[in-house]
Design a protein around this motif. Structure first.
Motif, PDB file in Angstrom:
ATOM      1  N   GLU A   5       0.853  -1.184   0.000  1.00  0.00           N
ATOM      2  CA  GLU A   5       0.000   0.000   0.000  1.00  0.00           C
ATOM      3  C   GLU A   5       0.894   1.240   0.000  1.00  0.00           C
ATOM      4  OE1 GLU A   5      -2.393  -0.463   3.475  1.00  0.00           O
ATOM      5  OE2 GLU A   5      -3.699  -1.976   2.577  1.00  0.00           O
ATOM      6  N   ILE A   6       0.792   2.027  -1.062  1.00  0.00           N
ATOM      7  CA  ILE A   6       1.606   3.235  -1.203  1.00  0.00           C
ATOM      8  C   ILE A   6       0.686   4.441  -1.165  1.00  0.00           C
ATOM      9  CG2 ILE A   6       3.187   4.494  -2.715  1.00  0.00           C
ATOM     10  CD1 ILE A   6       3.964   1.801  -3.949  1.00  0.00           C
ATOM     11  N   GLU A   7       0.997   5.377  -0.277  1.00  0.00           N
ATOM     12  CA  GLU A   7       0.126   6.542  -0.095  1.00  0.00           C
ATOM     13  C   GLU A   7       0.943   7.824  -0.146  1.00  0.00           C
ATOM     14  OE1 GLU A   7      -2.863   8.417   3.324  1.00  0.00           O
ATOM     15  OE2 GLU A   7      -2.159   6.341   3.471  1.00  0.00           O
ATOM     16  N   ASN A   8       0.628   8.663  -1.137  1.00  0.00           N
ATOM     17  CA  ASN A   8       1.223  10.000  -1.247  1.00  0.00           C
ATOM     18  C   ASN A   8       2.755   9.958  -1.256  1.00  0.00           C
ATOM     19  OD1 ASN A   8       0.927  12.808  -1.530  1.00  0.00           O
ATOM     20  ND2 ASN A   8       1.241  13.132   0.655  1.00  0.00           N
ATOM     21  N   LEU A   9       3.312   9.009  -1.997  1.00  0.00           N
ATOM     22  CA  LEU A   9       4.764   8.828  -2.025  1.00  0.00           C
ATOM     23  C   LEU A   9       5.422   9.825  -2.971  1.00  0.00           C
ATOM     24  CD1 LEU A   9       7.400   7.199  -1.506  1.00  0.00           C
ATOM     25  CD2 LEU A   9       6.715   5.732  -3.416  1.00  0.00           C
ATOM     26  N   SER A  10       6.437  10.526  -2.462  1.00  0.00           N
ATOM     27  CA  SER A  10       7.249  11.414  -3.281  1.00  0.00           C
ATOM     28  C   SER A  10       8.713  11.206  -2.936  1.00  0.00           C
ATOM     29  CB  SER A  10       6.890  12.894  -3.034  1.00  0.00           C
ATOM     30  OG  SER A  10       5.556  13.164  -3.437  1.00  0.00           O
ATOM     31  N   ARG A  11       9.551  11.404  -3.948  1.00  0.00           N
ATOM     32  CA  ARG A  11      10.991  11.327  -3.728  1.00  0.00           C
ATOM     33  C   ARG A  11      11.665  12.417  -4.561  1.00  0.00           C
ATOM     34  NH1 ARG A  11      15.627   9.667  -0.769  1.00  0.00           N
ATOM     35  NH2 ARG A  11      17.247  10.524  -2.113  1.00  0.00           N
ATOM     36  N   GLU A  20       6.208  11.750  -7.594  1.00  0.00           N
ATOM     37  CA  GLU A  20       5.334  12.761  -7.016  1.00  0.00           C
ATOM     38  C   GLU A  20       3.967  12.182  -6.688  1.00  0.00           C
ATOM     39  OE1 GLU A  20       5.585  17.135  -8.228  1.00  0.00           O
ATOM     40  OE2 GLU A  20       6.002  16.074 -10.116  1.00  0.00           O
ATOM     41  N   GLU A  21       3.625  12.173  -5.415  1.00  0.00           N
ATOM     42  CA  GLU A  21       2.282  11.842  -4.929  1.00  0.00           C
ATOM     43  C   GLU A  21       1.764  10.529  -5.541  1.00  0.00           C
ATOM     44  OE1 GLU A  21      -0.084  15.267  -5.744  1.00  0.00           O
ATOM     45  OE2 GLU A  21       1.022  16.549  -4.365  1.00  0.00           O
ATOM     46  N   ILE A  22       2.537   9.472  -5.342  1.00  0.00           N
ATOM     47  CA  ILE A  22       2.158   8.155  -5.856  1.00  0.00           C
ATOM     48  C   ILE A  22       1.184   7.478  -4.894  1.00  0.00           C
ATOM     49  CG2 ILE A  22       2.979   5.844  -6.454  1.00  0.00           C
ATOM     50  CD1 ILE A  22       3.914   7.852  -8.447  1.00  0.00           C
ATOM     51  N   TYR A  23       0.071   7.043  -5.416  1.00  0.00           N
ATOM     52  CA  TYR A  23      -0.879   6.195  -4.688  1.00  0.00           C
ATOM     53  C   TYR A  23      -0.994   4.887  -5.467  1.00  0.00           C
ATOM     54  CZ  TYR A  23      -2.443  10.205  -1.899  1.00  0.00           C
ATOM     55  OH  TYR A  23      -2.495  11.282  -1.043  1.00  0.00           O
ATOM     56  N   LEU A  24      -0.725   3.777  -4.801  1.00  0.00           N
ATOM     57  CA  LEU A  24      -0.749   2.489  -5.500  1.00  0.00           C
ATOM     58  C   LEU A  24      -1.006   1.375  -4.505  1.00  0.00           C
ATOM     59  CD1 LEU A  24      -0.231   1.401  -8.430  1.00  0.00           C
ATOM     60  CD2 LEU A  24       2.116   0.947  -7.694  1.00  0.00           C
ATOM     61  N   VAL A  25      -1.870   0.446  -4.890  1.00  0.00           N
ATOM     62  CA  VAL A  25      -2.168  -0.724  -4.062  1.00  0.00           C
ATOM     63  C   VAL A  25      -1.919  -1.976  -4.895  1.00  0.00           C
ATOM     64  CG1 VAL A  25      -3.971  -2.024  -2.871  1.00  0.00           C
ATOM     65  CG2 VAL A  25      -3.855   0.464  -2.614  1.00  0.00           C
ATOM     66  N   VAL A  26      -1.188  -2.927  -4.323  1.00  0.00           N
ATOM     67  CA  VAL A  26      -0.922  -4.206  -4.983  1.00  0.00           C
ATOM     68  C   VAL A  26      -1.437  -5.315  -4.081  1.00  0.00           C
ATOM     69  CG1 VAL A  26       0.800  -5.684  -6.068  1.00  0.00           C
ATOM     70  CG2 VAL A  26       1.149  -3.197  -6.017  1.00  0.00           C
ATOM     71  N   LYS A  27      -2.342  -6.115  -4.609  1.00  0.00           N
ATOM     72  CA  LYS A  27      -2.949  -7.184  -3.822  1.00  0.00           C
ATOM     73  C   LYS A  27      -2.007  -8.379  -3.684  1.00  0.00           C
ATOM     74  CE  LYS A  27      -7.601  -5.960  -5.395  1.00  0.00           C
ATOM     75  NZ  LYS A  27      -8.793  -6.414  -6.159  1.00  0.00           N
ATOM     76  N   LYS A  28      -2.257  -9.165  -2.671  1.00  0.00           N
ATOM     77  CA  LYS A  28      -1.471 -10.382  -2.458  1.00  0.00           C
ATOM     78  C   LYS A  28      -1.616 -11.314  -3.655  1.00  0.00           C
ATOM     79  CE  LYS A  28      -0.907 -14.265   0.773  1.00  0.00           C
ATOM     80  NZ  LYS A  28       0.526 -14.063   1.033  1.00  0.00           N
ATOM     81  N   ILE A 210       1.783   8.379 -11.540  1.00  0.00           N
ATOM     82  CA  ILE A 210       0.968   7.317 -12.138  1.00  0.00           C
ATOM     83  C   ILE A 210      -0.079   7.976 -13.023  1.00  0.00           C
ATOM     84  CG2 ILE A 210      -0.657   5.442 -11.727  1.00  0.00           C
ATOM     85  CD1 ILE A 210       2.083   4.637 -10.905  1.00  0.00           C
ATOM     86  N   ALA A 211       0.012   7.688 -14.330  1.00  0.00           N
ATOM     87  CA  ALA A 211      -0.887   8.339 -15.288  1.00  0.00           C
ATOM     88  C   ALA A 211      -1.998   7.420 -15.766  1.00  0.00           C
ATOM     89  CB  ALA A 211      -0.082   8.826 -16.493  1.00  0.00           C
ATOM     90  N   TYR A 212      -1.901   6.117 -15.425  1.00  0.00           N
ATOM     91  CA  TYR A 212      -2.886   5.163 -15.972  1.00  0.00           C
ATOM     92  C   TYR A 212      -2.778   3.862 -15.196  1.00  0.00           C
ATOM     93  CZ  TYR A 212      -5.038   2.033 -19.492  1.00  0.00           C
ATOM     94  OH  TYR A 212      -5.816   1.109 -20.151  1.00  0.00           O
ATOM     95  N   GLU A 213      -3.945   3.234 -14.943  1.00  0.00           N
ATOM     96  CA  GLU A 213      -4.003   1.890 -14.356  1.00  0.00           C
ATOM     97  C   GLU A 213      -5.152   1.128 -14.998  1.00  0.00           C
ATOM     98  OE1 GLU A 213      -3.496   1.145 -10.022  1.00  0.00           O
ATOM     99  OE2 GLU A 213      -3.546   3.338  -9.877  1.00  0.00           O
ATOM    100  N   GLU A 214      -4.955  -0.174 -15.209  1.00  0.00           N
ATOM    101  CA  GLU A 214      -6.022  -0.990 -15.784  1.00  0.00           C
ATOM    102  C   GLU A 214      -5.717  -2.468 -15.568  1.00  0.00           C
ATOM    103  OE1 GLU A 214      -9.033  -1.766 -16.341  1.00  0.00           O
ATOM    104  OE2 GLU A 214      -9.357  -0.125 -17.791  1.00  0.00           O
TER     105      GLU A 214
END
Length: 238
Positions: A5-11, A20-28, A210-214
């Protein structure tokens, strides 16, 4: 259940943002491929998830544990494969695996090494120095290195870089074998054809965002290729 679970990640590197402001969830058990051109931030993201690099902002949880607070514990759950092999050229394949296995305190280490060199087609070369290996063989040994502690999360950063067609096909088959309900995989690449073959979900990372997810099953390769280059072109015009 979510593995990552990634929330508001910036480096940032100085004033320049790599992410910049990465939000990403990866399921088990999910296989996620992150596409993006060179300089998109893919390697930075993998290095952060691998606990090699600290984020400037944001939160990351892996299996419910905060990445920054539990980095040492989480390293036992993660394996990393990149275009840099992290192998020692003046050691044999077996000596390399023994070195990493001892770092993880693997029990029955010799048996584990036997399993991996057989699985990855390196049994006949296990006592040869790594510097004598082809690029494809080094990449296979790098995968064995990452698997030595049987991690439940595998991070592949541009693993096809420098591989010929034969070696790339071997890697493609290995990815299919390695992906199980118990093992989560994140792969980054700029190669659309190879990246789409085994994954369940895709994301596009451009200029650190992140510009696209599908879901992969909802994507036709030719339509995704068009969409991908539209995203790249749009980002370049901003």
């Amino acid at each position: 259940m979510n593995t990552i679970e990634i929330e508001n990640l910036s480096r940032y590197f100085g004033p320049l943002p790599a992410l910049e402001e990465i939000y990403l969830v990866v399921k088990k058990g999910e296989f996620l491929t992150i596409f993006g051109p060179n300089g998109a931030g893919k390697t930075t993201l993998i290095r952060i998830l691998a606990t090699i690099l600290r984020p400037s902002e944001g939160k990351i949880k892996i299996n419910g544990l905060d990445l920054l607070e539990n980095s040492e514990q989480l390293r036992y759950q993660i394996g990393v494969i990149s275009h840099t092999t992290f192998l020692y050229d003046n050691l044999t394949a077996r000596e390399n695996l023994s070195f990493y296995g001892k770092m993880y305190n693997i029990s029955n280490l010799n048996l584990r090494i036997d399993e991996l060199v057989t699985q990855l087609g390196l049994k006949n070369r296990q006592d040869d120095l790594v510097r004598t290996f082809s690029r494809g063989m080094q990449q296979r040994l790098s995968i064995a290195r990452a698997l030595i502690h049987n991690p439940e999360i595998l991070l592949f950063d541009e693993p096809y870089t420098g591989l010929d067609g034969y070696a790339a096909k071997i890697l493609e088959n290995l990815l299919t074998q390695l992906h199980t309900r118990e093992r989560t995989i994140i792969l980054t690449t700029h190669n659309l054809e190879q990246g789409l073959k085994s994954c369940q979900r895709v994301a596009v990372l451009v200029k650190g965002k992140i510009a696209y997810e599908e879901e992969a099953e909802r994507i036709k390769p030719e339509e995704f290729e068009k969409k991908y280059f539209e995203i790249i072109e749009k980002s370049n015009n901003l």
